[in-house]
Design a protein around this motif. Structure first.
Motif, PDB file in Angstrom:
ATOM      1  N   VAL A 213      35.527 -25.249 -20.934  1.00 53.00           N
ATOM      2  CA  VAL A 213      34.918 -25.669 -19.664  1.00 53.00           C
ATOM      3  C   VAL A 213      34.155 -24.503 -19.038  1.00 53.00           C
ATOM      4  O   VAL A 213      33.024 -24.664 -18.564  1.00 53.00           O
ATOM      5  CB  VAL A 213      35.992 -26.198 -18.691  1.00 53.00           C
ATOM      6  N   ILE A 214      34.767 -23.329 -19.040  1.00 48.16           N
ATOM      7  CA  ILE A 214      34.118 -22.152 -18.453  1.00 48.16           C
ATOM      8  C   ILE A 214      32.857 -21.785 -19.239  1.00 48.16           C
ATOM      9  O   ILE A 214      31.819 -21.445 -18.662  1.00 48.16           O
ATOM     10  CB  ILE A 214      35.097 -20.970 -18.390  1.00 48.16           C
ATOM     11  N   ASN A 215      32.947 -21.864 -20.567  1.00 50.09           N
ATOM     12  CA  ASN A 215      31.776 -21.552 -21.391  1.00 50.09           C
ATOM     13  C   ASN A 215      30.616 -22.501 -21.099  1.00 50.09           C
ATOM     14  O   ASN A 215      29.444 -22.112 -21.183  1.00 50.09           O
ATOM     15  CB  ASN A 215      32.137 -21.618 -22.877  1.00 50.09           C
ATOM     16  N   ASN A 216      30.927 -23.750 -20.788  1.00 51.97           N
ATOM     17  CA  ASN A 216      29.892 -24.747 -20.506  1.00 51.97           C
ATOM     18  C   ASN A 216      29.409 -24.711 -19.053  1.00 51.97           C
ATOM     19  O   ASN A 216      28.486 -25.448 -18.689  1.00 51.97           O
ATOM     20  CB  ASN A 216      30.413 -26.154 -20.821  1.00 51.97           C
ATOM     21  N   LEU A 217      30.008 -23.865 -18.255  1.00 52.96           N
ATOM     22  CA  LEU A 217      29.627 -23.754 -16.849  1.00 52.96           C
ATOM     23  C   LEU A 217      28.290 -23.031 -16.718  1.00 52.96           C
ATOM     24  O   LEU A 217      28.054 -22.007 -17.351  1.00 52.96           O
ATOM     25  CB  LEU A 217      30.710 -22.985 -16.085  1.00 52.96           C
ATOM     26  N   SER A 218      27.429 -23.592 -15.904  1.00 51.07           N
ATOM     27  CA  SER A 218      26.137 -22.971 -15.634  1.00 51.07           C
ATOM     28  C   SER A 218      25.816 -23.137 -14.154  1.00 51.07           C
ATOM     29  O   SER A 218      26.560 -23.784 -13.410  1.00 51.07           O
ATOM     30  CB  SER A 218      25.036 -23.611 -16.482  1.00 51.07           C
ATOM     31  N   ILE A 219      24.706 -22.581 -13.750  1.00 53.37           N
ATOM     32  CA  ILE A 219      24.296 -22.710 -12.350  1.00 53.37           C
ATOM     33  C   ILE A 219      23.906 -24.160 -12.050  1.00 53.37           C
ATOM     34  O   ILE A 219      23.866 -24.578 -10.882  1.00 53.37           O
ATOM     35  CB  ILE A 219      23.138 -21.733 -12.038  1.00 53.37           C
ATOM     36  N   HIS A 220      23.657 -24.942 -13.102  1.00 55.30           N
ATOM     37  CA  HIS A 220      23.227 -26.336 -12.929  1.00 55.30           C
ATOM     38  C   HIS A 220      24.402 -27.287 -12.722  1.00 55.30           C
ATOM     39  O   HIS A 220      24.224 -28.378 -12.177  1.00 55.30           O
ATOM     40  CB  HIS A 220      22.387 -26.787 -14.120  1.00 55.30           C
ATOM     41  N   ASN A 221      25.605 -26.912 -13.174  1.00 57.28           N
ATOM     42  CA  ASN A 221      26.763 -27.782 -12.948  1.00 57.28           C
ATOM     43  C   ASN A 221      27.842 -27.080 -12.130  1.00 57.28           C
ATOM     44  O   ASN A 221      29.021 -27.430 -12.186  1.00 57.28           O
ATOM     45  CB  ASN A 221      27.330 -28.301 -14.272  1.00 57.28           C
ATOM     46  N   THR A 222      27.438 -26.065 -11.374  1.00 57.77           N
ATOM     47  CA  THR A 222      28.381 -25.355 -10.519  1.00 57.77           C
ATOM     48  C   THR A 222      28.958 -26.285  -9.459  1.00 57.77           C
ATOM     49  O   THR A 222      28.309 -27.254  -9.039  1.00 57.77           O
ATOM     50  CB  THR A 222      27.700 -24.134  -9.854  1.00 57.77           C
ATOM     51  N   GLY A 223      30.196 -26.001  -9.054  1.00 58.50           N
ATOM     52  CA  GLY A 223      30.815 -26.771  -7.991  1.00 58.50           C
ATOM     53  C   GLY A 223      31.439 -28.075  -8.422  1.00 58.50           C
ATOM     54  O   GLY A 223      31.700 -28.947  -7.584  1.00 58.50           O
ATOM     55  N   GLN A 224      31.722 -28.223  -9.729  1.00 56.66           N
ATOM     56  CA  GLN A 224      32.307 -29.456 -10.235  1.00 56.66           C
ATOM     57  C   GLN A 224      33.783 -29.253 -10.591  1.00 56.66           C
ATOM     58  O   GLN A 224      34.292 -28.137 -10.608  1.00 56.66           O
ATOM     59  CB  GLN A 224      31.532 -29.949 -11.460  1.00 56.66           C
ATOM     60  N   PHE A 225      34.441 -30.365 -10.879  1.00 50.11           N
ATOM     61  CA  PHE A 225      35.871 -30.411 -11.171  1.00 50.11           C
ATOM     62  C   PHE A 225      36.039 -31.072 -12.533  1.00 50.11           C
ATOM     63  O   PHE A 225      35.590 -32.201 -12.731  1.00 50.11           O
ATOM     64  CB  PHE A 225      36.555 -31.217 -10.062  1.00 50.11           C
ATOM     65  N   TYR A 226      36.657 -30.356 -13.496  1.00 52.88           N
ATOM     66  CA  TYR A 226      36.815 -30.863 -14.853  1.00 52.88           C
ATOM     67  C   TYR A 226      38.258 -30.757 -15.316  1.00 52.88           C
ATOM     68  O   TYR A 226      39.014 -29.916 -14.830  1.00 52.88           O
ATOM     69  CB  TYR A 226      35.948 -30.062 -15.833  1.00 52.88           C
ATOM     70  N   ASP A 227      38.612 -31.609 -16.295  1.00 53.81           N
ATOM     71  CA  ASP A 227      39.867 -31.380 -16.990  1.00 53.81           C
ATOM     72  C   ASP A 227      39.568 -30.637 -18.281  1.00 53.81           C
ATOM     73  O   ASP A 227      38.408 -30.342 -18.592  1.00 53.81           O
ATOM     74  CB  ASP A 227      40.634 -32.690 -17.220  1.00 53.81           C
ATOM     75  N   VAL A 228      40.607 -30.330 -19.051  1.00 54.77           N
ATOM     76  CA  VAL A 228      40.417 -29.465 -20.221  1.00 54.77           C
ATOM     77  C   VAL A 228      39.712 -30.167 -21.377  1.00 54.77           C
ATOM     78  O   VAL A 228      39.326 -29.509 -22.347  1.00 54.77           O
ATOM     79  CB  VAL A 228      41.764 -28.889 -20.704  1.00 54.77           C
ATOM     80  N   SER A 229      39.541 -31.478 -21.267  1.00 55.25           N
ATOM     81  CA  SER A 229      38.758 -32.187 -22.290  1.00 55.25           C
ATOM     82  C   SER A 229      37.268 -32.156 -21.966  1.00 55.25           C
ATOM     83  O   SER A 229      36.442 -32.621 -22.762  1.00 55.25           O
ATOM     84  CB  SER A 229      39.219 -33.645 -22.400  1.00 55.25           C
ATOM     85  N   GLY A 230      36.920 -31.626 -20.784  1.00 61.04           N
ATOM     86  CA  GLY A 230      35.533 -31.579 -20.369  1.00 61.04           C
ATOM     87  C   GLY A 230      35.125 -32.770 -19.522  1.00 61.04           C
ATOM     88  O   GLY A 230      33.962 -32.869 -19.127  1.00 61.04           O
ATOM     89  N   GLU A 231      36.075 -33.669 -19.235  1.00 52.09           N
ATOM     90  CA  GLU A 231      35.757 -34.831 -18.411  1.00 52.09           C
ATOM     91  C   GLU A 231      35.661 -34.412 -16.945  1.00 52.09           C
ATOM     92  O   GLU A 231      36.531 -33.694 -16.434  1.00 52.09           O
ATOM     93  CB  GLU A 231      36.846 -35.895 -18.563  1.00 52.09           C
ATOM     94  N   GLN A 232      34.625 -34.865 -16.271  1.00 55.65           N
ATOM     95  CA  GLN A 232      34.469 -34.554 -14.844  1.00 55.65           C
ATOM     96  C   GLN A 232      35.429 -35.409 -14.031  1.00 55.65           C
ATOM     97  O   GLN A 232      35.548 -36.618 -14.244  1.00 55.65           O
ATOM     98  CB  GLN A 232      33.023 -34.784 -14.395  1.00 55.65           C
ATOM     99  N   LEU A 233      36.109 -34.773 -13.098  1.00 54.24           N
ATOM    100  CA  LEU A 233      37.091 -35.459 -12.260  1.00 54.24           C
ATOM    101  C   LEU A 233      36.563 -35.603 -10.844  1.00 54.24           C
ATOM    102  O   LEU A 233      35.764 -34.785 -10.375  1.00 54.24           O
ATOM    103  CB  LEU A 233      38.403 -34.665 -12.229  1.00 54.24           C
ATOM    104  N   PRO A 234      37.009 -36.602 -10.128  1.00 54.76           N
ATOM    105  CA  PRO A 234      36.594 -36.774  -8.725  1.00 54.76           C
ATOM    106  C   PRO A 234      37.415 -35.874  -7.822  1.00 54.76           C
ATOM    107  O   PRO A 234      38.626 -35.734  -7.990  1.00 54.76           O
ATOM    108  CB  PRO A 234      36.884 -38.250  -8.453  1.00 54.76           C
ATOM    109  N   PHE A 235      36.748 -35.255  -6.861  1.00 55.10           N
ATOM    110  CA  PHE A 235      37.476 -34.461  -5.875  1.00 55.10           C
ATOM    111  C   PHE A 235      38.291 -35.375  -4.956  1.00 55.10           C
ATOM    112  O   PHE A 235      39.301 -34.990  -4.439  1.00 55.10           O
ATOM    113  CB  PHE A 235      36.520 -33.616  -5.042  1.00 55.10           C
TER     114      PHE A 235
END
Length: 235
Positions: A213-235
């Motif tokens: 997840v950290i490796n896939n983090l960029s300035i374009h998807n900053t501020g998101q919430f993910y689980d360890v499978s890479g699925e985006q979670l709702p805040f």
């Protein structure tokens, strides 16, 4: 990745220890912090293998004094950080009902899970590497989500993880122009001292998922919430 400098809190056991080992294996330099010197036996074993790459530092995430001391030490050593992993956590396991609340434990959840990462980021901000994208990861929990169905136990833990998610959102908004990306990560129900032996996710699998997840983090998807499978979670 192999030229990065990574700082990990709560690195003496569980997910923090696994993250430390994986980043070292990947060639990174790691600053591993832990609160109690008596619990750093496993870190010392890693130190024997990665002498020049691993630095073990005493720091209590609830203590502004020790956080400041570490920040000043790193500043004097001209350390530049590429990644901060706010991993240290606390669970008020017995706070299962509003009719039975240990407020000291609930308060400790906020100190460890939310306020500590806030102050640590504040103190380390000037140490972030200004020559490239830097990252801040907050190990949160789906139990801090306001959108997902929840139980009513662990009042302090759930509330503090919601606060940690808010910290991720705030930091991502304020630091985007400084080329700093921020992510909140749910590590899963992990087989640690906190998660227990009945947990479904192995420690190393969680650590590898967090790193992805950290490796896939960029300035374009900053501020998101993910689980360890890479699925985006709702805040």
């Amino acid at each position: 990745m192999n030229s990065e400098v990574v700082l990990i809190t709560g690195a003496n056991r569980g997910i923090g220890l696994a993250l430390t080992e994986q980043y070292l294996v990947n060639g990174c330099s790691v600053i591993a912090t832990c609160r109690d010197d008596a619990t750093k036996t496993d870190l010392m074993s890693l130190k024997a293998q990665f002498t020049d790459k691993l630095s073990i530092e005493s720091m209590d995430i609830t203590s502004p004094e020790t956080i400041n001391r570490l920040a000043n030490k790193l500043r004097q050593q001209n350390i530049s950080l590429d990644l901060i992993v706010n991993n240290a956590g606390f669970l008020d396991r017995d706070n299962y009902s509003i009719h039975a609340i240990d407020y000291a434990d609930a308060e400790m959840c906020f100190k460890v899970n939310a306020l500590g990462p806030l102050f640590l980021t504040h103190c380390l901000l000037t140490l972030l590497n200004k020559t490239r994208l830097c990252k801040i990861a907050i190990i949160s929990s789906s139990k801090g989500s306001l959108s997902q169905p929840q139980g009513v136990d662990w009042y302090g833990y759930r509330m503090s993880k919601a606060a940690a998610n808010m910290l991720a959102i705030n930091l991502s908004t304020e630091l985007v122009d400084d080329n700093v990306a921020v992510v909140s990560v749910h590590p899963g129900w992990v087989q640690t001292d906190m998660g227990g032996s009945a947990a479904q996710v192995k420690v190393n699998d969680s650590a590898l998922g967090i790193i992805k997840v950290i490796n896939n983090l960029s300035i374009h998807n900053t501020g998101q919430f993910y689980d360890v499978s890479g699925e985006q979670l709702p805040f």
